[in-house]
Design an enzyme around this catalytic site. Structure first.
Site, PDB file in Angstrom:
ATOM      1  CB  THR A   1      -0.890  -0.013   1.262  1.00 40.19           C
ATOM      2  OG1 THR A   1      -1.522   1.248   1.397  1.00 40.19           O
ATOM      3  CG2 THR A   1      -0.091  -0.286   2.532  1.00 40.19           C
ATOM      4  CG  ASP A   2      -1.183   4.928  -1.045  1.00 43.66           C
ATOM      5  OD1 ASP A   2      -1.726   4.307  -0.103  1.00 43.66           O
ATOM      6  OD2 ASP A   2      -1.803   5.752  -1.752  1.00 43.66           O
ATOM      7  CD  GLU A   3      -3.481   3.573   4.406  1.00 44.83           C
ATOM      8  OE1 GLU A   3      -3.263   3.504   5.621  1.00 44.83           O
ATOM      9  OE2 GLU A   3      -4.607   3.592   3.914  1.00 44.83           O
TER      10      GLU A   3
ATOM     11  CE1 TYR B   1      -3.463  -2.650   5.610  1.00 43.44           C
ATOM     12  CE2 TYR B   1      -3.320  -0.299   5.107  1.00 43.44           C
ATOM     13  CZ  TYR B   1      -3.378  -1.618   4.688  1.00 43.44           C
ATOM     14  OH  TYR B   1      -3.328  -1.910   3.340  1.00 43.44           O
TER      15      TYR B   1
ATOM     16  CE  LYS C   1      -0.020  -4.595   2.962  1.00 46.61           C
ATOM     17  NZ  LYS C   1      -0.383  -5.944   2.459  1.00 46.61           N
TER      18      LYS C   1
HETATM   19  P1  NAD Z   1      -9.672  -7.424   2.100  1.00 48.43           P
HETATM   20  O1  NAD Z   1      -9.711  -7.122   3.558  1.00 48.43           O
HETATM   21  O2  NAD Z   1     -10.875  -7.172   1.273  1.00 48.43           O
HETATM   22  O3  NAD Z   1      -9.282  -8.964   1.870  1.00 48.43           O
HETATM   23  C1  NAD Z   1      -8.288  -9.597   2.609  1.00 48.43           C
HETATM   24  C2  NAD Z   1      -8.460 -11.104   2.416  1.00 48.43           C
HETATM   25  O4  NAD Z   1      -7.410 -11.756   3.145  1.00 48.43           O
HETATM   26  C3  NAD Z   1      -9.782 -11.651   2.982  1.00 48.43           C
HETATM   27  O5  NAD Z   1     -10.370 -12.527   2.042  1.00 48.43           O
HETATM   28  C4  NAD Z   1      -9.373 -12.391   4.237  1.00 48.43           C
HETATM   29  O6  NAD Z   1     -10.232 -13.489   4.550  1.00 48.43           O
HETATM   30  C5  NAD Z   1      -7.968 -12.845   3.883  1.00 48.43           C
HETATM   31  N1  NAD Z   1      -7.130 -13.080   5.072  1.00 48.43           N
HETATM   32  C6  NAD Z   1      -6.986 -12.267   6.158  1.00 48.43           C
HETATM   33  N2  NAD Z   1      -6.138 -12.824   7.041  1.00 48.43           N
HETATM   34  C7  NAD Z   1      -5.712 -13.996   6.501  1.00 48.43           C
HETATM   35  C8  NAD Z   1      -4.813 -15.006   6.918  1.00 48.43           C
HETATM   36  N3  NAD Z   1      -4.171 -14.925   8.098  1.00 48.43           N
HETATM   37  N4  NAD Z   1      -4.596 -16.049   6.108  1.00 48.43           N
HETATM   38  C9  NAD Z   1      -5.242 -16.167   4.915  1.00 48.43           C
HETATM   39  N5  NAD Z   1      -6.116 -15.240   4.474  1.00 48.43           N
HETATM   40  C10 NAD Z   1      -6.351 -14.169   5.248  1.00 48.43           C
HETATM   41  O7  NAD Z   1      -8.404  -6.642   1.554  1.00 48.43           O
HETATM   42  P2  NAD Z   1      -8.187  -5.925   0.144  1.00 48.43           P
HETATM   43  O8  NAD Z   1      -8.726  -4.551   0.209  1.00 48.43           O
HETATM   44  O9  NAD Z   1      -8.608  -6.843  -0.932  1.00 48.43           O
HETATM   45  O10 NAD Z   1      -6.599  -5.804   0.135  1.00 48.43           O
HETATM   46  C11 NAD Z   1      -5.791  -6.854  -0.418  1.00 48.43           C
HETATM   47  C12 NAD Z   1      -4.335  -6.463  -0.287  1.00 48.43           C
HETATM   48  O11 NAD Z   1      -4.100  -5.249  -0.990  1.00 48.43           O
HETATM   49  C13 NAD Z   1      -3.894  -6.199   1.149  1.00 48.43           C
HETATM   50  O12 NAD Z   1      -2.607  -6.714   1.317  1.00 48.43           O
HETATM   51  C14 NAD Z   1      -3.896  -4.684   1.271  1.00 48.43           C
HETATM   52  O13 NAD Z   1      -2.950  -4.250   2.210  1.00 48.43           O
HETATM   53  C15 NAD Z   1      -3.508  -4.277  -0.142  1.00 48.43           C
HETATM   54  N6  NAD Z   1      -4.007  -2.972  -0.607  1.00 48.43           N
HETATM   55  C16 NAD Z   1      -5.327  -2.664  -0.527  1.00 48.43           C
HETATM   56  C17 NAD Z   1      -5.776  -1.437  -1.057  1.00 48.43           C
HETATM   57  C18 NAD Z   1      -7.229  -1.065  -1.018  1.00 48.43           C
HETATM   58  O14 NAD Z   1      -7.572   0.062  -1.378  1.00 48.43           O
HETATM   59  N7  NAD Z   1      -8.144  -1.938  -0.625  1.00 48.43           N
HETATM   60  C19 NAD Z   1      -4.866  -0.570  -1.654  1.00 48.43           C
HETATM   61  C20 NAD Z   1      -3.504  -0.924  -1.694  1.00 48.43           C
HETATM   62  C21 NAD Z   1      -3.088  -2.141  -1.188  1.00 48.43           C
HETATM   63  O1  DAU Z   2      -4.193   3.913   0.361  1.00 50.62           O
HETATM   64  C1  DAU Z   2      -4.392   2.541   0.246  1.00 50.62           C
HETATM   65  C2  DAU Z   2      -5.263   2.071   1.393  1.00 50.62           C
HETATM   66  O2  DAU Z   2      -6.594   2.496   1.096  1.00 50.62           O
HETATM   67  C3  DAU Z   2      -5.233   0.545   1.592  1.00 50.62           C
HETATM   68  O3  DAU Z   2      -3.946   0.167   1.946  1.00 50.62           O
HETATM   69  C4  DAU Z   2      -6.222   0.134   2.691  1.00 50.62           C
HETATM   70  O4  DAU Z   2      -6.254  -1.277   2.798  1.00 50.62           O
HETATM   71  C5  DAU Z   2      -7.600   0.632   2.280  1.00 50.62           C
HETATM   72  O5  DAU Z   2      -8.537   0.326   3.301  1.00 50.62           O
HETATM   73  C6  DAU Z   2      -7.567   2.145   2.045  1.00 50.62           C
HETATM   74  O6  DAU Z   2      -7.323   2.850   3.300  1.00 50.62           O
HETATM   75  P1  DAU Z   2      -8.119   4.187   3.675  1.00 50.62           P
HETATM   76  O7  DAU Z   2      -8.070   4.371   5.130  1.00 50.62           O
HETATM   77  O8  DAU Z   2      -7.663   5.330   2.819  1.00 50.62           O
HETATM   78  O9  DAU Z   2      -9.612   3.755   3.160  1.00 50.62           O
HETATM   79  P2  DAU Z   2     -11.041   4.007   3.792  1.00 50.62           P
HETATM   80  O10 DAU Z   2     -12.038   3.634   2.741  1.00 50.62           O
HETATM   81  O11 DAU Z   2     -11.190   3.416   5.138  1.00 50.62           O
HETATM   82  O12 DAU Z   2     -11.079   5.583   3.952  1.00 50.62           O
HETATM   83  C7  DAU Z   2     -10.885   6.446   2.841  1.00 50.62           C
HETATM   84  C8  DAU Z   2     -10.893   7.875   3.372  1.00 50.62           C
HETATM   85  O13 DAU Z   2     -12.233   8.180   3.794  1.00 50.62           O
HETATM   86  C9  DAU Z   2     -10.027   8.074   4.593  1.00 50.62           C
HETATM   87  O14 DAU Z   2      -9.478   9.373   4.553  1.00 50.62           O
HETATM   88  C10 DAU Z   2     -11.001   7.953   5.769  1.00 50.62           C
HETATM   89  C11 DAU Z   2     -12.291   8.499   5.189  1.00 50.62           C
HETATM   90  N1  DAU Z   2     -13.532   7.898   5.693  1.00 50.62           N
HETATM   91  C12 DAU Z   2     -13.635   6.536   5.738  1.00 50.62           C
HETATM   92  C13 DAU Z   2     -14.787   5.927   6.163  1.00 50.62           C
HETATM   93  C14 DAU Z   2     -14.890   4.425   6.240  1.00 50.62           C
HETATM   94  C15 DAU Z   2     -14.601   8.705   6.046  1.00 50.62           C
HETATM   95  O15 DAU Z   2     -14.525   9.948   5.985  1.00 50.62           O
HETATM   96  N2  DAU Z   2     -15.751   8.103   6.464  1.00 50.62           N
HETATM   97  C16 DAU Z   2     -15.887   6.748   6.566  1.00 50.62           C
HETATM   98  O16 DAU Z   2     -16.960   6.249   6.989  1.00 50.62           O
END
Ligand code: NAD
Ligand code: DAU
Length: 368
Positions: free
Chosen positions: A134-136, A160, A164
């Site tokens: 992630t970019d975080e 989180y 990562k």
């Molecule tokens: P998600 O939470 O939707 O899915 C995570 C999956 O991992 C789930 O199916 C869960 O059951 C499985 N899991 C959790 N713990 C586990 C374990 N111990 N063993 C096996 N499986 C397990 O997450 P996502 O949003 O699809 O993110 C996927 C990946 O991408 C993550 O590594 C996250 O850090 C990264 N990422 C997400 C975003 C985003 O915007 N969602 C952006 C950048 C990077």
């Molecule tokens: O940047 C990549 C990341 O993006 C991934 O690594 C994470 O797994 C993914 O969950 C996401 O993180 P964020 O914290 O940015 O996503 P989230 O959707 O939780 O929140 C997006 C923005 O919106 C953040 O600034 C918090 C804000 N927010 C979120 C929720 C859930 C609100 O204002 N209200 C809300 O109810």
């Protein structure tokens, strides 16, 4: 033909990736390993499971013996590692699970791959470990600071992001110490189908449909860079297929927006879809748009997230320059597709929210 182990393939991005890969490489073999936490849903993989196009194993990435057995039995040459605890708000409440899965789980996978693929000082030809990050990990940017590049120092803010970052460092250490053929992608915020409705975009859609408040943390002026999930899958494909082992790639959507703007756009899209649709009004009578009112009326400012990062931005020049990757979807087309998907797939998000798909899983996999 590749033989892939996809961890976290029942989650949001992993699930989209499995759909993408089956569509583009129908001759490849895929094993999905997923623990099915609250965020995992096998219904996401239903069409491929019914047609036996993929194998699904419910299990934990920390279970090294299981991972080693899967690598061996399925002769896996490519691991694409999505499995993680992914929600920042949850990590603030309970960081333990984040360290267990994101740090220790990644370490267990790396070690299992080393056992399976590294013999007599050499890595097996054609193997690849891709770590999805992630970019975080880079922390927060001031409004006038340049976007994150691959050399931006790590400065994670939330538990989180810290977990990562720890995982990224382990992957880098395996590359540096053992010469592991691994790559990393650090991606911005994804959105699209199969997204668990705890994250901003799906939460806004589902709450608006039920006439519930749309919570905006703090002043709503935090900036995120948004990428349609299928574009992320394309980027990972490019990295696995042609990216130099040992390289990190930042992936983004060239779409920086403040949160309040994203929520307003979603509200307008819903208002637009409901206009003149008595069918939608009948299905979602509590949505303001069903009564001709604006969904924006549901916007509610709430207490800010603790330690909330103000701005993320990605400099995508490396992946654009070396692998020719550019996102295909704009924010406008991506959000419209996403709203459409949630309106057409109500059973999916209802089952995720009430957990009822778990019964189905129990039946299918209890004997494993
Ligand atoms: P998600 O939470 O939707 O899915 C995570 C999956 O991992 C789930 O199916 C869960 O059951 C499985 N899991 C959790 N713990 C586990 C374990 N111990 N063993 C096996 N499986 C397990 O997450 P996502 O949003 O699809 O993110 C996927 C990946 O991408 C993550 O590594 C996250 O850090 C990264 N990422 C997400 C975003 C985003 O915007 N969602 C952006 C950048 C990077
Ligand atoms: O940047 C990549 C990341 O993006 C991934 O690594 C994470 O797994 C993914 O969950 C996401 O993180 P964020 O914290 O940015 O996503 P989230 O959707 O939780 O929140 C997006 C923005 O919106 C953040 O600034 C918090 C804000 N927010 C979120 C929720 C859930 C609100 O204002 N209200 C809300 O109810």
């Amino acid at each position: 033909m590749r033989k892939l182990l996809v961890t976290g393939g029942a989650g949001f991005i992993g699930g989209n990736f499995v759909h993408y890969w089956c569509r583009h490489y129908p001759g490849d073999r895929i094993v999905v390993l997923d623990a099915l936490t609250y965020a995992g849903n096998v219904a996401t993989l239903e069409p491929m499971l019914s047609h036996k196009a993929i194998a699904f194993v419910q299990g934990d990435i920390n279970d090294r013996a299981l991972v080693e057995r899967l690598l061996h039995e399925h002769d896996i040459d490519t691991v694409v590692h999505f499995a993680a605890e992914s929600h920042v708000d949850r990590s603030i409440v309970d960081p333990d699970a984040f360290v267990r899965t994101n740090v220790l789980g990644t370490q267990a996978l790396l070690s299992a791959c080393r056992t399976a693929w590294y013999h007599e000082g050499k890595w097996r030809e054609g193997t690849r470990f891709h770590h999805v990050s992630t970019d975080e990990v880079y922390g927060s940017l001031a409004p006038d600071e340049p976007a994150f590049s691959e050399t931006t120092p790590y400065a994670p803010s939330s538990p989180y992001a810290a977990s990562k970052a720890g995982a990224d460092h382990l992957v880098r250490a395996f590359v540096h110490t053992y010469g592991m053929p691994a790559t990393i992608s650090n991606c911005s915020n994804n959105y699209g189908p199969f997204h668990f409705p705890e994250k901003l975009i799906p939460l806004t859609i589902v709450n608006a449909l039920h006439g519930k408040p749309l919570p905006i943390y703090g002043d709503g002026l935090q900036v995120r860079d948004w990428l349609y999930v299928e574009d992320h899958c394309v980027a990972i494909d490019r990295i696995i297929s042609t990216g130099q082992p040992g390289t990190t790639f930042n992936v983004g959507g060239r779409a920086e927006h403040v949160n309040i703007d994203i929520v307003r756009r979603l509200c307008r899209e819903l208002d637009h879809q409901f206009a003149g649709s008595s069918a939608l009004a009948a299905r979602f009578p509590d949505c303001p748009a069903a009564k001709g009112a604006a969904c924006e009326s549901l916007i509610t400012y709430v207490k800010d997230r603790a330690g909330h990062d103000r701005r993320y931005a990605i400099d995508p020049s490396r992946i654009a320059g070396t692998l020719g990757f550019e996102p295909a979807e704009t924010l406008a087309t991506g959000l419209a597709r996403t709203v459409d998907w949630y309106l057409s797939n109500e059973p999916w998000w209802r089952a995720v929210m009430d957990g009822s798909y778990r019964e189905w899983v129990q039946k299918q996999y209890s004997e494993r």
